[in-house]
Design an enzyme around this catalytic site. Structure first.
Site, PDB file in Angstrom:
ATOM      1  N   GLU A 239     -14.748 -22.813  93.610  1.00 42.91           N
ATOM      2  CA  GLU A 239     -15.113 -24.201  93.341  1.00 42.91           C
ATOM      3  C   GLU A 239     -16.630 -24.364  93.320  1.00 42.91           C
ATOM      4  O   GLU A 239     -17.189 -25.027  92.443  1.00 42.91           O
ATOM      5  CB  GLU A 239     -14.502 -25.113  94.405  1.00 42.91           C
ATOM      6  CG  GLU A 239     -14.839 -26.581  94.211  1.00 42.91           C
ATOM      7  CD  GLU A 239     -14.164 -27.499  95.209  1.00 42.91           C
ATOM      8  OE1 GLU A 239     -14.362 -28.719  95.124  1.00 42.91           O
ATOM      9  OE2 GLU A 239     -13.428 -26.991  96.081  1.00 42.91           O
ATOM     10  N   ARG A 240     -17.288 -23.757  94.274  1.00 40.09           N
ATOM     11  CA  ARG A 240     -18.748 -23.876  94.343  1.00 40.09           C
ATOM     12  C   ARG A 240     -19.422 -23.132  93.204  1.00 40.09           C
ATOM     13  O   ARG A 240     -20.443 -23.572  92.671  1.00 40.09           O
ATOM     14  CB  ARG A 240     -19.221 -23.377  95.710  1.00 40.09           C
ATOM     15  CG  ARG A 240     -18.833 -24.335  96.817  1.00 40.09           C
ATOM     16  CD  ARG A 240     -18.835 -23.754  98.196  1.00 40.09           C
ATOM     17  NE  ARG A 240     -18.425 -24.794  99.160  1.00 40.09           N
ATOM     18  CZ  ARG A 240     -18.099 -24.559 100.424  1.00 40.09           C
ATOM     19  NH1 ARG A 240     -18.115 -23.329 100.896  1.00 40.09           N
ATOM     20  NH2 ARG A 240     -17.743 -25.554 101.213  1.00 40.09           N
ATOM     21  N   GLY A 337     -40.887 -45.697  81.054  1.00 37.25           N
ATOM     22  CA  GLY A 337     -39.957 -46.816  81.218  1.00 37.25           C
ATOM     23  C   GLY A 337     -38.646 -46.616  80.499  1.00 37.25           C
ATOM     24  O   GLY A 337     -37.599 -47.101  80.953  1.00 37.25           O
TER      25      GLY A 337
END
Length: 376
Positions: A239-240, A337
């Site tokens: 999983e990791r 922005g």
């Protein structure tokens, strides 16, 4: 740069198909799914028809019997497309392996074909309101009633929780041991709570689950009674590792979109990518990404060879996800922005990246594991 992993022409042909699927069936609709908080079930069936679900499951159970590199291709192409709602890797690489590895023959024939076709969607229910990384603290109970268990409890933060037909659930017995049981959609007393509102992964359903006197036949116990904790620990490394694979490709995507932007955006009469500060930071990130990819590829190749990689997978997960978080934050800065506007993909990438260092074991847990391997 040449990859450590050796992909064949067949793998690359599969990659072309997977890439086209994510570009045509996922990317154009992702924004819509974010509004409703989940992907449609039909998408899972389309993925199954294309061979993208559980490709490594043997043919007799509905899969292609392919090697794990096919799974790697799906993970990479999913991340490359910017997908964060269709949790295909959780289904393929995290949950289905519990069935493949620990279920008996009857269970495999009952559950796996639907997982491969997309008719059955998988979830795994471990985390509880009071038990996250510390699985031994879980409280969901399974009381033995002879030919069945009666399950009571609550789970939270369950990915695929709204859509799942099959939920592998960690339960605790009266003697304190843990088992894995399959709770199926439609079982009386099994209820889904709200679809949780998250800061990222907006198109992915994450839910609370409730079990109120759910009768679970013993035919639904996966593996041996009382061995659930061991099973969970044995599968956590993969999983990791798959999260590390996804983090590398997600970081590459962020760098590509940033590189394109800084080559076009003008400031003070020149392209902002030509400023030394930005140029050097992009150079540093590109170098770190390649070094991380090489290490992750190495661990994947050793995983395929059957080596036990608890520590190495923890290193890969820790470093790659922290890298993804740092790089995405820095790249957003270069957008100014506009990077704060949700219409720009970098903004969603920033929000989606934040969970990577938390689920499947936090960075702190990874460091505990790594530190323990050093005798500390």
């Amino acid at each position: 740069m040449e990859r450590v992993l050796q992909f064949t022409e067949e793998h690359e042909a599969f990659r072309d198909m997977a890439r086209k699927f994510f570009e045509t069936e996922v990317a154009p609709y992702h924004h819509e799914w974010e509004k409703v908080g989940m992907v449609p079930k039909e998408l899972w069936k389309k993925a199954g028809a294309s061979g993208l679900l559980c490709p490594d499951v043997p043919e007799e159970y509905g899969g292609s019997g392919a090697d794990f590199l096919y799974n790697v291709v799906v993970i990479e192409e999913s991340s490359r497309s910017g997908n964060s709602g269709f949790f295909v890797s959780l289904h393929n690489d995290v949950i289905a392996p519990y069935i493949s590895a620990y279920a008996n023959e009857e269970q495999k024939k009952r559950w796996l074909p639907g997982c491969c076709s997309g008719d059955s969607i998988l979830a795994v229910a471990m985390t509880e309101p009071g038990a996250g990384s510390d699985l031994k603290s879980l409280r969901t109970s399974a009381v033995d009633k002879g030919d069945h268990y009666v399950v009571n409890g609550q789970k939270t933060f369950i990915s695929n929780g709204q859509l799942a037909n099959l939920v592998i659930t960690a339960v605790k017995h009266e003697n304190g041991t843990i088992s894995l049981v399959m709770i199926e959609e439609g079982m009386k007393g099994f209820e889904r709570g709200r679809n949780l509102e998250k800061i990222g992964l907006k198109a992915q359903d994450t839910s609370e689950l409730y079990f109120n006197d759910v009768v679970v036949p013993k035919e639904n116990v996966i593996g041996k009674d009382g061995q659930g904790f061991r099973y969970l620990m044995m599968k956590l490394a993969q999983e990791r590792l798959v999260l590390a694979i996804a983090a590398v490709e997600a970081t590459a995507l962020v760098q590509r979109m940033t590189l394109k932007y800084i080559k076009e955006r003008m400031a003070f009469g020149k392209k902002i990518g030509s400023f030394q500060h930005i140029k050097f930071q992009m150079a540093e990130m590109a170098t770190e990404l390649e070094m991380c990819r090489t290490f992750v590829d190495k661990v994947v190749s050793e995983h395929i060879a059957g080596k036990k990689l608890t520590v190495e997978a923890s290193m890969a997960k820790y470093y790659s996800t922290e890298m993804q978080k740092r790089h995405t934050d820095l790249c957003l800065q270069f957008f100014g922005g506009y990077g704060y506007m949700m219409e720009y993909p970098i903004a969603r990438a920033y929000l989606d990246a934040r969970i990577q260092t938390i689920y499947a074991g936090t960075t702190e847990i990874m460091k505990e594991i790594i530190g323990g391997s050093l005798g500390l």
